[in-house]
Design a protein around this motif. Structure first.
Motif, PDB file in Angstrom:
ATOM      1  N   PHE A  99       0.736  -1.125  -0.141  1.00  0.00           N
ATOM      2  CA  PHE A  99      -0.181   0.346  -0.735  1.00  0.00           C
ATOM      3  C   PHE A  99       0.922   1.241  -0.088  1.00  0.00           C
ATOM      4  O   PHE A  99       2.020   1.071   0.450  1.00  0.00           O
ATOM      5  N   VAL A 100       0.695   2.342  -0.995  1.00  0.00           N
ATOM      6  CA  VAL A 100       1.175   3.546  -0.680  1.00  0.00           C
ATOM      7  C   VAL A 100       0.139   4.487  -0.365  1.00  0.00           C
ATOM      8  O   VAL A 100       0.973   5.365   0.699  1.00  0.00           O
ATOM      9  N   ALA A 101      -0.974   4.668  -1.002  1.00  0.00           N
ATOM     10  CA  ALA A 101      -1.543   5.850  -0.302  1.00  0.00           C
ATOM     11  C   ALA A 101      -3.176   5.398  -1.056  1.00  0.00           C
ATOM     12  O   ALA A 101      -3.694   4.786  -2.047  1.00  0.00           O
ATOM     13  N   GLY A 102      -3.856   5.706   0.203  1.00  0.00           N
ATOM     14  CA  GLY A 102      -5.901   6.025  -0.127  1.00  0.00           C
ATOM     15  C   GLY A 102      -6.318   7.458   0.344  1.00  0.00           C
ATOM     16  O   GLY A 102      -5.522   7.959   0.766  1.00  0.00           O
ATOM     17  N   VAL A 103      -7.471   7.248  -0.588  1.00  0.00           N
ATOM     18  CA  VAL A 103      -8.552   8.103  -0.435  1.00  0.00           C
ATOM     19  C   VAL A 103      -9.532   8.033  -0.072  1.00  0.00           C
ATOM     20  O   VAL A 103      -9.925   6.972  -1.603  1.00  0.00           O
ATOM     21  N   SER A 104     -10.906   8.104   0.045  1.00  0.00           N
ATOM     22  CA  SER A 104     -11.719   8.132   0.849  1.00  0.00           C
ATOM     23  C   SER A 104     -12.575   8.928  -0.884  1.00  0.00           C
ATOM     24  O   SER A 104     -12.008   9.234  -0.978  1.00  0.00           O
ATOM     25  N   TRP A 105     -13.666   8.002  -0.301  1.00  0.00           N
ATOM     26  CA  TRP A 105     -14.980   8.755  -1.967  1.00  0.00           C
ATOM     27  C   TRP A 105     -14.757  10.645  -2.540  1.00  0.00           C
ATOM     28  O   TRP A 105     -15.076  10.642  -2.778  1.00  0.00           O
ATOM     29  N   ASN A 106     -15.083  10.914  -1.069  1.00  0.00           N
ATOM     30  CA  ASN A 106     -15.472  12.344  -1.204  1.00  0.00           C
ATOM     31  C   ASN A 106     -13.787  13.208  -1.500  1.00  0.00           C
ATOM     32  O   ASN A 106     -13.510  14.427  -0.758  1.00  0.00           O
TER      33      ASN A 106
ATOM     34  N   GLY B 291       4.518  13.412   3.621  1.00  0.00           N
ATOM     35  CA  GLY B 291       5.367  14.353   3.888  1.00  0.00           C
ATOM     36  C   GLY B 291       5.966  14.011   2.051  1.00  0.00           C
ATOM     37  O   GLY B 291       7.065  15.406   2.097  1.00  0.00           O
ATOM     38  N   ARG B 292       6.011  13.427   1.181  1.00  0.00           N
ATOM     39  CA  ARG B 292       6.596  12.864  -0.368  1.00  0.00           C
ATOM     40  C   ARG B 292       6.032  13.424  -0.413  1.00  0.00           C
ATOM     41  O   ARG B 292       5.572  13.496  -2.090  1.00  0.00           O
ATOM     42  N   PHE B 293       4.469  12.104  -0.621  1.00  0.00           N
ATOM     43  CA  PHE B 293       3.562  11.719  -1.453  1.00  0.00           C
ATOM     44  C   PHE B 293       2.540  12.806  -1.147  1.00  0.00           C
ATOM     45  O   PHE B 293       2.254  12.509  -0.177  1.00  0.00           O
ATOM     46  N   THR B 294       1.303  12.807  -2.379  1.00  0.00           N
ATOM     47  CA  THR B 294       0.034  13.257  -1.835  1.00  0.00           C
ATOM     48  C   THR B 294      -0.362  12.290  -3.071  1.00  0.00           C
ATOM     49  O   THR B 294      -0.546  12.722  -4.071  1.00  0.00           O
ATOM     50  N   ILE B 295      -2.034  12.068  -2.229  1.00  0.00           N
ATOM     51  CA  ILE B 295      -2.724  11.929  -2.910  1.00  0.00           C
ATOM     52  C   ILE B 295      -4.087  12.619  -2.950  1.00  0.00           C
ATOM     53  O   ILE B 295      -4.417  13.296  -1.935  1.00  0.00           O
ATOM     54  N   SER B 296      -4.628  12.714  -3.980  1.00  0.00           N
ATOM     55  CA  SER B 296      -5.548  13.405  -4.686  1.00  0.00           C
ATOM     56  C   SER B 296      -6.027  12.736  -5.816  1.00  0.00           C
ATOM     57  O   SER B 296      -6.418  12.395  -6.457  1.00  0.00           O
ATOM     58  N   ARG B 297      -7.590  13.532  -5.634  1.00  0.00           N
ATOM     59  CA  ARG B 297      -9.225  13.317  -6.669  1.00  0.00           C
ATOM     60  C   ARG B 297      -9.146  14.398  -6.779  1.00  0.00           C
ATOM     61  O   ARG B 297     -10.081  15.121  -6.328  1.00  0.00           O
ATOM     62  N   ASP B 298     -10.211  14.397  -8.191  1.00  0.00           N
ATOM     63  CA  ASP B 298     -11.143  15.157  -8.926  1.00  0.00           C
ATOM     64  C   ASP B 298     -12.657  14.625  -9.728  1.00  0.00           C
ATOM     65  O   ASP B 298     -12.209  13.839 -10.314  1.00  0.00           O
ATOM     66  N   ASN B 299     -13.664  14.632  -8.536  1.00  0.00           N
ATOM     67  CA  ASN B 299     -14.248  13.146  -8.961  1.00  0.00           C
ATOM     68  C   ASN B 299     -15.450  14.075 -10.031  1.00  0.00           C
ATOM     69  O   ASN B 299     -16.091  13.628 -10.577  1.00  0.00           O
ATOM     70  N   ALA B 300     -14.985  15.346 -10.797  1.00  0.00           N
ATOM     71  CA  ALA B 300     -15.306  15.983 -11.711  1.00  0.00           C
ATOM     72  C   ALA B 300     -14.495  15.709 -12.813  1.00  0.00           C
ATOM     73  O   ALA B 300     -15.724  15.530 -13.909  1.00  0.00           O
TER      74      ALA B 300
ATOM     75  N   ASP C  99     -13.478  12.282 -13.147  1.00  0.00           N
ATOM     76  CA  ASP C  99     -13.051  10.532 -12.739  1.00  0.00           C
ATOM     77  C   ASP C  99     -11.538  10.102 -12.748  1.00  0.00           C
ATOM     78  O   ASP C  99     -11.496   9.155 -13.803  1.00  0.00           O
ATOM     79  N   VAL C 100     -10.801  10.903 -11.883  1.00  0.00           N
ATOM     80  CA  VAL C 100      -9.190  11.005 -12.171  1.00  0.00           C
ATOM     81  C   VAL C 100      -8.086  10.563 -10.684  1.00  0.00           C
ATOM     82  O   VAL C 100      -8.827  11.348  -9.891  1.00  0.00           O
ATOM     83  N   VAL C 101      -7.619   9.971 -10.265  1.00  0.00           N
ATOM     84  CA  VAL C 101      -6.969   9.925  -9.081  1.00  0.00           C
ATOM     85  C   VAL C 101      -5.475  10.306  -9.223  1.00  0.00           C
ATOM     86  O   VAL C 101      -4.982   9.317 -10.268  1.00  0.00           O
ATOM     87  N   TYR C 102      -4.508  10.880  -8.327  1.00  0.00           N
ATOM     88  CA  TYR C 102      -3.623  11.306  -8.548  1.00  0.00           C
ATOM     89  C   TYR C 102      -2.684  11.453  -7.830  1.00  0.00           C
ATOM     90  O   TYR C 102      -2.902  10.564  -6.197  1.00  0.00           O
ATOM     91  N   LEU C 103      -1.115  10.607  -8.008  1.00  0.00           N
ATOM     92  CA  LEU C 103      -0.440  10.667  -6.345  1.00  0.00           C
ATOM     93  C   LEU C 103       0.963  11.234  -6.875  1.00  0.00           C
ATOM     94  O   LEU C 103       1.639  11.020  -8.223  1.00  0.00           O
ATOM     95  N   GLU C 104       0.930  12.478  -6.520  1.00  0.00           N
ATOM     96  CA  GLU C 104       2.131  13.327  -6.463  1.00  0.00           C
ATOM     97  C   GLU C 104       3.214  12.921  -5.622  1.00  0.00           C
ATOM     98  O   GLU C 104       2.815  12.639  -4.597  1.00  0.00           O
ATOM     99  N   MET C 105       3.999  12.449  -6.429  1.00  0.00           N
ATOM    100  CA  MET C 105       5.606  11.264  -6.013  1.00  0.00           C
ATOM    101  C   MET C 105       6.421  12.866  -5.930  1.00  0.00           C
ATOM    102  O   MET C 105       7.264  13.277  -7.258  1.00  0.00           O
ATOM    103  N   ASN C 106       7.284  13.502  -4.913  1.00  0.00           N
ATOM    104  CA  ASN C 106       8.188  14.520  -4.772  1.00  0.00           C
ATOM    105  C   ASN C 106       9.237  13.753  -3.911  1.00  0.00           C
ATOM    106  O   ASN C 106       9.567  12.394  -3.533  1.00  0.00           O
ATOM    107  N   ASN C 107      10.276  14.390  -3.563  1.00  0.00           N
ATOM    108  CA  ASN C 107      11.705  13.548  -3.221  1.00  0.00           C
ATOM    109  C   ASN C 107      12.045  12.252  -3.029  1.00  0.00           C
ATOM    110  O   ASN C 107      12.447  11.792  -2.619  1.00  0.00           O
ATOM    111  N   LEU C 108      11.896  11.589  -4.927  1.00  0.00           N
ATOM    112  CA  LEU C 108      12.653  10.627  -4.780  1.00  0.00           C
ATOM    113  C   LEU C 108      13.198  10.217  -5.097  1.00  0.00           C
ATOM    114  O   LEU C 108      14.083   9.936  -4.854  1.00  0.00           O
TER     115      LEU C 108
END
Length: 124
Positions: free
Chosen positions: A47-54, A66-75, A77-86
């Protein structure tokens, strides 16, 4: 037919960044919990990251906090994983996954649908 299509993988240098996207088709995305997992060669899937439906609740593997950010665009239908300081240990195939209901979002068994994966390579 449900499809999860990842994109955005590739080669990054240590300390660099990548942003993964996962487009979801055939699901009511706005009521679906989403997650990202990764698997390195010869290793089990983690597992890396998870986000709720809302989008109001997120959780992360300790080593990416602190390095990765999960986000979603419900308009859209896309989920993102931004990865920094790889880091070299981040290199893996990354999979997005969708769950009609995930109580923790951490367990792979909670997810009903999976994408085909996108490769992330980190060079030093």
């Amino acid at each position: 037919q449900v499809q999860l299509v990842e994109s955005g993988g590739g080669l990054a240098q240590v300390g660099g960044s990548l942003k993964l996207s996962c487009a979801v088709y055939g699901l009511t995305f706005s009521s679906t919990d989403m997650g990202w997992f990764r698997q390195a060669p010869g290793k089990e899937q983690f597992f890396v990251a998870g986000v709720s439906w809302n989008g109001k609740s997120t959780n992360y593997k300790d080593s990416v906090k602190g390095r990765f950010t999960i986000s979603r665009d419900n308009a859209n239908d896309v989920v993102y994983l931004e990865m920094n300081n790889l880091q070299p240990e981040d290199a893996a195939v990354y999979y997005c996954a969708a769950s009609r209901f995930a109580s923790t979002r951490v367990l792979a068994s909670e997810y009903d649908y999976w994408g085909q994966g996108t490769q992330v390579t980190v060079s030093s």
